[in-house]
Motif scaffolding. Structure first.
Motif, PDB file in Angstrom:
ATOM      1  N   ASP B 154       0.829  -1.211   0.000  1.00 31.23           N
ATOM      2  CA  ASP B 154       0.000   0.000   0.000  1.00 31.23           C
ATOM      3  C   ASP B 154       0.861   1.257   0.000  1.00 31.23           C
ATOM      4  OD1 ASP B 154      -2.834   1.075   0.279  1.00 31.23           O
ATOM      5  OD2 ASP B 154      -1.800   2.137   1.892  1.00 31.23           O
ATOM      6  N   ILE B 157       2.362   1.640  -3.469  1.00 26.34           N
ATOM      7  CA  ILE B 157       1.335   2.097  -4.421  1.00 26.34           C
ATOM      8  C   ILE B 157       1.109   3.598  -4.246  1.00 26.34           C
ATOM      9  CG2 ILE B 157      -1.110   1.921  -5.047  1.00 26.34           C
ATOM     10  CD1 ILE B 157      -0.866  -1.101  -4.144  1.00 26.34           C
ATOM     11  N   GLU B 189      -9.794 -11.318  -3.108  1.00 29.14           N
ATOM     12  CA  GLU B 189     -10.794 -10.261  -2.977  1.00 29.14           C
ATOM     13  C   GLU B 189     -10.507  -9.345  -1.791  1.00 29.14           C
ATOM     14  OE1 GLU B 189     -14.765 -11.261  -2.168  1.00 29.14           O
ATOM     15  OE2 GLU B 189     -15.481 -10.228  -3.959  1.00 29.14           O
ATOM     16  N   ASP B 190     -10.099  -9.946  -0.666  1.00 31.29           N
ATOM     17  CA  ASP B 190      -9.736  -9.141   0.511  1.00 31.29           C
ATOM     18  C   ASP B 190      -8.616  -8.159   0.151  1.00 31.29           C
ATOM     19  OD1 ASP B 190     -11.476 -10.485   2.233  1.00 31.29           O
ATOM     20  OD2 ASP B 190      -9.952 -11.956   2.844  1.00 31.29           O
ATOM     21  N   ASP B 193      -9.826  -5.405  -2.055  1.00 33.29           N
ATOM     22  CA  ASP B 193     -10.637  -4.448  -1.280  1.00 33.29           C
ATOM     23  C   ASP B 193      -9.724  -3.480  -0.537  1.00 33.29           C
ATOM     24  OD1 ASP B 193     -13.060  -5.428  -1.950  1.00 33.29           O
ATOM     25  OD2 ASP B 193     -13.412  -6.529  -0.084  1.00 33.29           O
ATOM     26  N   LEU B 194      -8.670  -4.020   0.063  1.00 33.01           N
ATOM     27  CA  LEU B 194      -7.773  -3.205   0.876  1.00 33.01           C
ATOM     28  C   LEU B 194      -6.956  -2.248   0.022  1.00 33.01           C
ATOM     29  CD1 LEU B 194      -6.663  -6.056   3.280  1.00 33.01           C
ATOM     30  CD2 LEU B 194      -7.738  -3.920   4.030  1.00 33.01           C
ATOM     31  N   LEU B 195      -6.402  -2.739  -1.079  1.00 36.98           N
ATOM     32  CA  LEU B 195      -5.443  -1.939  -1.836  1.00 36.98           C
ATOM     33  C   LEU B 195      -6.090  -1.122  -2.958  1.00 36.98           C
ATOM     34  CD1 LEU B 195      -2.403  -4.401  -2.020  1.00 36.98           C
ATOM     35  CD2 LEU B 195      -2.774  -2.489  -0.446  1.00 36.98           C
ATOM     36  N   ALA B 196      -7.272  -1.539  -3.405  1.00 32.29           N
ATOM     37  CA  ALA B 196      -8.014  -0.808  -4.432  1.00 32.29           C
ATOM     38  C   ALA B 196      -7.158  -0.459  -5.653  1.00 32.29           C
ATOM     39  CB  ALA B 196      -8.653   0.460  -3.846  1.00 32.29           C
TER      40      ALA B 196
END
Ligand code: ADP
Ligand code: MG
Lengths: 92, 261
Positions: B154, B157, B189-190, B193-196
């Protein structure tokens, strides 16, 4: 509590929940303590202008893709001259 | 010919950057593309052993940058794939021997010669990372389905967005479908969702990765291994093909991922 009654929560769920909070703090460069103090200041400032019930206020960091927004929901007390407008919603 | 420059970064060490660079490069070269990979991990050279080219090194990246040899002389040709080259890292120097503008200059020269330049980066977000992304047209961020790797991804990114090198494309490595199924590993999917961010690859945990590294034979050459296929799929996606994600978890996830695109 539920976890206590029905066995331990799945570890992946803990990981996800913990990461959600950590990432908010990493991305905003704000700790939980700083966020709480911001909430207190916000309530205090608004109270100087208008009467609000501090216990009814919710201020949260919401996710919007990779950006976060501070969402405050501040119910305003209904007064006679404020026809029908019972609550205001501030987004910032 | 104008090469696309793709850098693989992660923040956290040990998540599979070097393995991925080797395999993506091999996969692209096996599809008829002309590829040069660059080991940007100066002082901790490794891409050479993963590719099995360690005995052929004469010159390295720093030799090119400091003018001790021509670019061509530092490009080691792969023995299996004649269109694959490696520019190894210097082993006895540190990251300060190279600057971001050196990397841009070197890649600009190389762009005329090949279709793809794949750059491996060191762990961390300092000089070595800045060098590795300086020339990148596209950055793949590697992570594992695990808290510290996701957190560091994250951060990377975010830095890439700030440096206008985004949006990053995510590779999730070492996914263990059985652990996901029993709720002990973050699912694809988790992590999304977290990192988008956009997903470009899912690589399963696969012991063949270690066997391949023992031999210096990247497993993207071996059609049978799941991880090898996953790397081939990343190469195809880089080339612009729409490739569905392998069904490593449940059918549901597979369909949801397709729906996402
Ligand atoms: N999909 C995988 N399955 C099993 N082992 C893996 C996988 N990907 C990487 N590894 C192992 O993890 C270790 C670290 O990989 P490496 O590519 O060197 O990471 P990095 O370059 O990010 O530090 C190596 O021992 C490698 O063999
Ligand atoms: Mg490495």
């Amino acid at each position: 509590m539920m976890a206590f009654l029905f066995g331990r929560k799945k570890s992946a769920n803990s990981a996800k929940e913990r990461l959600q909070l950590v990432l908010i703090h990493d991305r905003t460069d704000m700790t939980s303590a700083e966020l709480n103090s911001l909430k207190d200041d916000l309530i205090e400032t608004i109270s100087r202008h208008i009467e609000i019930d501090p216990t009814a206020v919710t201020i949260n960091v919401a996710q919007d893709g990779r950006s976060q927004r501070l969402v405050a929901d501040i119910p305003l007390r209904t007064l006679g001259h404020r026809r029908g407008r019972e609550s205001g919603r501030a987004v910032g | 010919m104008t090469a696309k420059v793709v850098t693989v970064a992660s923040g956290k060490g040990g998540v599979g950057k070097t393995t991925s660079v080797a395999n993506i490069a091999v996969a692209l070269a096996s599809r008829g593309q002309k590829v040069t990979c660059i080991d940007g991990d100066i002082g901790l050279r490794n891409l050479d052993v993963i590719l099995g080219l360690e005995n052929r090194i004469v010159y390295d990246l720093v030799d090119v940058i400091e003018g001790r040899c021509r670019l061509r002389q530092a490009m080691i040709r792969d023995k299996r794939l004649p269109e694959l080259y490696l520019i190894p890292a210097a082993q006895t120097r540190d990251k300060t021997a190279v600057s971001p503008s050196d990397m841009v200059r070197l890649c600009d020269e190389l762009r005329q010669e090949v279709d793809w330049i794949i750059i491996d980066s060191p762990a961390g977000i300092e000089r070595g990372f800045k060098n590795a992304i300086a020339a990148a047209d596209r950055v793949l961020v590697m992570t594992n389905p695990e808290v510290s790797a996701v957190r560091d991804a994250d951060r990377v990114i975010g830095l890439l967005d700030a440096e206008e090198k985004g949006p990053a494309a995510l590779v999730i490595n070492r996914l263990d479908p059985a652990m996901v199924k029993r709720g002990d590993m973050l699912s694809v999917e988790d992590v999304l969702d977290l990192l988008a961010v956009e997903l470009i690859g899912i690589i399963p945990e696969d012991e063949n990765v270690i066997v391949a590294s023992n031999r210096g034979q990247p497993l993207a050459l071996d059609g049978k291994s799941k991880a090898g296929q996953a790397f081939q799929n990343i190469a195809r996606r880089l080339m612009g093909e729409q490739v569905p994600f392998m069904d490593l978890e449940s059918q549901n996830l597979f369909q949801r991922l397709l729906g996402r695109k």
